[in-house]
Write a protein that holds these residues in place. Structure first.
Motif, PDB file in Angstrom:
ATOM      1  N   ALA A 155      11.614 -23.642   6.130  1.00  0.00           N
ATOM      2  CA  ALA A 155      11.243 -22.231   5.988  1.00  0.00           C
ATOM      3  C   ALA A 155      12.503 -21.383   5.874  1.00  0.00           C
ATOM      4  O   ALA A 155      13.529 -21.677   6.508  1.00  0.00           O
ATOM      5  CB  ALA A 155      10.410 -21.766   7.175  1.00  0.00           C
ATOM      6  N   ALA A 156      12.406 -20.354   5.050  1.00  0.00           N
ATOM      7  CA  ALA A 156      13.487 -19.373   4.954  1.00  0.00           C
ATOM      8  C   ALA A 156      13.212 -18.272   5.971  1.00  0.00           C
ATOM      9  O   ALA A 156      12.084 -17.792   6.098  1.00  0.00           O
ATOM     10  CB  ALA A 156      13.565 -18.793   3.543  1.00  0.00           C
ATOM     11  N   ILE A 157      14.246 -17.884   6.696  1.00  0.00           N
ATOM     12  CA  ILE A 157      14.091 -16.976   7.829  1.00  0.00           C
ATOM     13  C   ILE A 157      14.826 -15.662   7.575  1.00  0.00           C
ATOM     14  O   ILE A 157      15.998 -15.649   7.184  1.00  0.00           O
ATOM     15  CB  ILE A 157      14.656 -17.621   9.118  1.00  0.00           C
ATOM     16  N   ASP A 158      14.136 -14.562   7.829  1.00  0.00           N
ATOM     17  CA  ASP A 158      14.735 -13.235   7.748  1.00  0.00           C
ATOM     18  C   ASP A 158      15.446 -12.944   9.061  1.00  0.00           C
ATOM     19  O   ASP A 158      14.824 -12.962  10.128  1.00  0.00           O
ATOM     20  CB  ASP A 158      13.638 -12.198   7.489  1.00  0.00           C
ATOM     21  N   ASP A 159      16.739 -12.705   9.001  1.00  0.00           N
ATOM     22  CA  ASP A 159      17.541 -12.476  10.201  1.00  0.00           C
ATOM     23  C   ASP A 159      17.307 -11.054  10.720  1.00  0.00           C
ATOM     24  O   ASP A 159      17.641 -10.078  10.046  1.00  0.00           O
ATOM     25  CB  ASP A 159      19.022 -12.679   9.876  1.00  0.00           C
ATOM     26  N   GLU A 160      16.739 -10.936  11.910  1.00  0.00           N
ATOM     27  CA  GLU A 160      16.450  -9.617  12.473  1.00  0.00           C
ATOM     28  C   GLU A 160      17.714  -8.813  12.751  1.00  0.00           C
ATOM     29  O   GLU A 160      17.677  -7.585  12.817  1.00  0.00           O
ATOM     30  CB  GLU A 160      15.641  -9.763  13.768  1.00  0.00           C
ATOM     31  N   ALA A 161      18.847  -9.503  12.900  1.00  0.00           N
ATOM     32  CA  ALA A 161      20.105  -8.809  13.168  1.00  0.00           C
ATOM     33  C   ALA A 161      20.735  -8.244  11.901  1.00  0.00           C
ATOM     34  O   ALA A 161      21.769  -7.564  11.975  1.00  0.00           O
ATOM     35  CB  ALA A 161      21.080  -9.762  13.859  1.00  0.00           C
ATOM     36  N   GLY A 162      20.129  -8.498  10.764  1.00  0.00           N
ATOM     37  CA  GLY A 162      20.641  -7.949   9.521  1.00  0.00           C
ATOM     38  C   GLY A 162      21.539  -8.876   8.733  1.00  0.00           C
ATOM     39  O   GLY A 162      22.064  -8.487   7.681  1.00  0.00           O
ATOM     40  N   GLY A 163      21.749 -10.081   9.212  1.00  0.00           N
ATOM     41  CA  GLY A 163      22.557 -11.046   8.485  1.00  0.00           C
ATOM     42  C   GLY A 163      21.800 -11.623   7.311  1.00  0.00           C
ATOM     43  O   GLY A 163      20.619 -11.315   7.087  1.00  0.00           O
ATOM     44  N   PRO A 164      22.445 -12.480   6.539  1.00  0.00           N
ATOM     45  CA  PRO A 164      21.752 -13.080   5.394  1.00  0.00           C
ATOM     46  C   PRO A 164      20.601 -13.970   5.845  1.00  0.00           C
ATOM     47  O   PRO A 164      20.680 -14.592   6.919  1.00  0.00           O
ATOM     48  CB  PRO A 164      22.855 -13.898   4.711  1.00  0.00           C
TER      49      PRO A 164
END
Length: 356
Positions: A155-164
């Motif tokens: 799975a591709a994960i959206d970084d909540e901290a704003g990273g890639p």
């Protein structure tokens, strides 16, 4: 050439696999037993050699008997391809033997990510950094090969901290990861296709496939889509075989469209294999998109031609069950993510940007 034992097993159970009357647990085991999962993988890694085009060809042979089995094959082989492209060699070496033997099921889980890559959809799983890795929340709505005896999903994960965004392999036994009941599909029921809900799922850093999804996804997209094309290729070839078997003097008018269909299919397959081997699709994804569309259309045309060659027999339950299954299979090919609508939209977007 497909193992005759596998061909016979698939042919005898194609209808049951489609309708869900065959234990889905058996599909991956049969594929592994016939060693088709090892095609296109280096012997040093446990494979039988060859290249990605060879893997597409053997997947197409499976699809000529059963698209449900080929769908499972695609999910497993695509996940293996992610490992082969991952810099995390420790993870690769740890998982690959069980994946090649069929002991562990690999689920692609990157359909949402491929749409994200084209700007069609936002990532559906979010990750928050924890002491040992990440805490994940979200949902994957449609994932195949989620075998109940054990799976690992990419799975591709959206970084909540704003990273890639990044890509993880997520073991199926983790707390907070919930598999739905199998989706009630019109066909392809024995494919272990379900949804996944993630609620604060803790994943260690050891399971990282790649730290940058925007770099990783374009690199694996040719394999993701190329292997997917094998399903359409196998279905089209089988339908055209059935057309030839049905041709009689009163239907000889179909000989010319049969030959045209075969020629177009062969040309498109040749272009696909050449592109997979020379790497052109890495920098020219639009060329791959067009081939995916063309192969889906070839499958639809071939099944339509089979209907015409079969005549009224195709509508009789006693004689037409194989055709009815292929008709349902042909309806699935255009909507596999990325769907033909999504691919055409992306091609239009690229064309507009090129002329802007």
């Amino acid at each position: 050439m497909l193992d005759p034992a596998l061909s016979q097993w698939l042919e005898a159970r194609a209808q049951a696999l489609d309708l869900g009357d065959c234990d889905p647990q058996l599909v991956l085991s049969q594929l592994a037993k016939a060693n088709v999962l090892r095609v296109g993988i280096s012997p040093e890694l446990g494979g039988s050699g060859g290249n990605l085009a060879d893997a597409v060809e053997v997947l197409a042979e499976v699809a000529s008997h059963s698209l449900a089995a080929a769908f499972v094959f695609w999910g497993q082989r695509a996940f293996i391809e992610y490992l082969l492209h991952s810099p995390n060699t420790v993870l690769r070496d740890g998982l690959l033997p069980a994946l090649l033997s069929g002991e562990l099921a690999g689920a692609t889980g990157l359909s949402n990510a491929m749409k994200f890559l084209s700007g069609i959809e936002a990532l559906q799983v979010r990750g928050r950094t924890s002491d040992t890795g990440w805490s994940l929340t979200g949902r994957l709505h449609w994932v195949t090969n989620l075998r109940k005896s054990g799976f690992v999903v990419a799975a591709a994960i959206d970084d909540e901290a704003g990273g890639p965004p990044f890509v993880l392999a997520i073991p199926g036994a983790l707390a907070g990861l919930q598999r739905s009941a199998d989706l009630q599909l019109m066909g392809l029921q024995s494919s272990n296709t379900a949804a996944l809900a993630l609620e604060q799922v803790e994943v260690d850093r050891d399971w990282l496939l790649h730290e940058d999804a925007r770099a990783f996804l374009p690199a694996v997209r040719p394999a993701f889509l190329g292997l997917q094309c094998g399903m359409a290729i196998g279905l089209a070839r089988r339908a055209l075989q059935e057309v030839e078997a049905h041709l009689q003097d009163d239907r000889s008018i179909l000989l010319e469209p049969l030959q045209d269909c075969r020629q177009q299919l062969a040309q498109t397959v040749s272009e696909l294999k050449a592109g997979l081997l020379d790497g052109r699709f890495l920098t020219r994804p639009a060329a791959l998109f067009r081939l995916r569309i063309a192969l889906a259309e070839s499958a639809a045309s071939a099944v339509q031609l089979e209907l015409q060659a079969s005549g009224g027999k195709a509508y009789l339950s006693e004689h037409g069950s194989g055709f009815a299954r292929r008709w349902r299979e042909s309806a699935f090919v255009p909507i596999i993510t990325p769907s033909l609508v999504q691919l055409r939209a992306e091609l239009q977007r690229q064309a507009r940007e090129a002329t802007a």
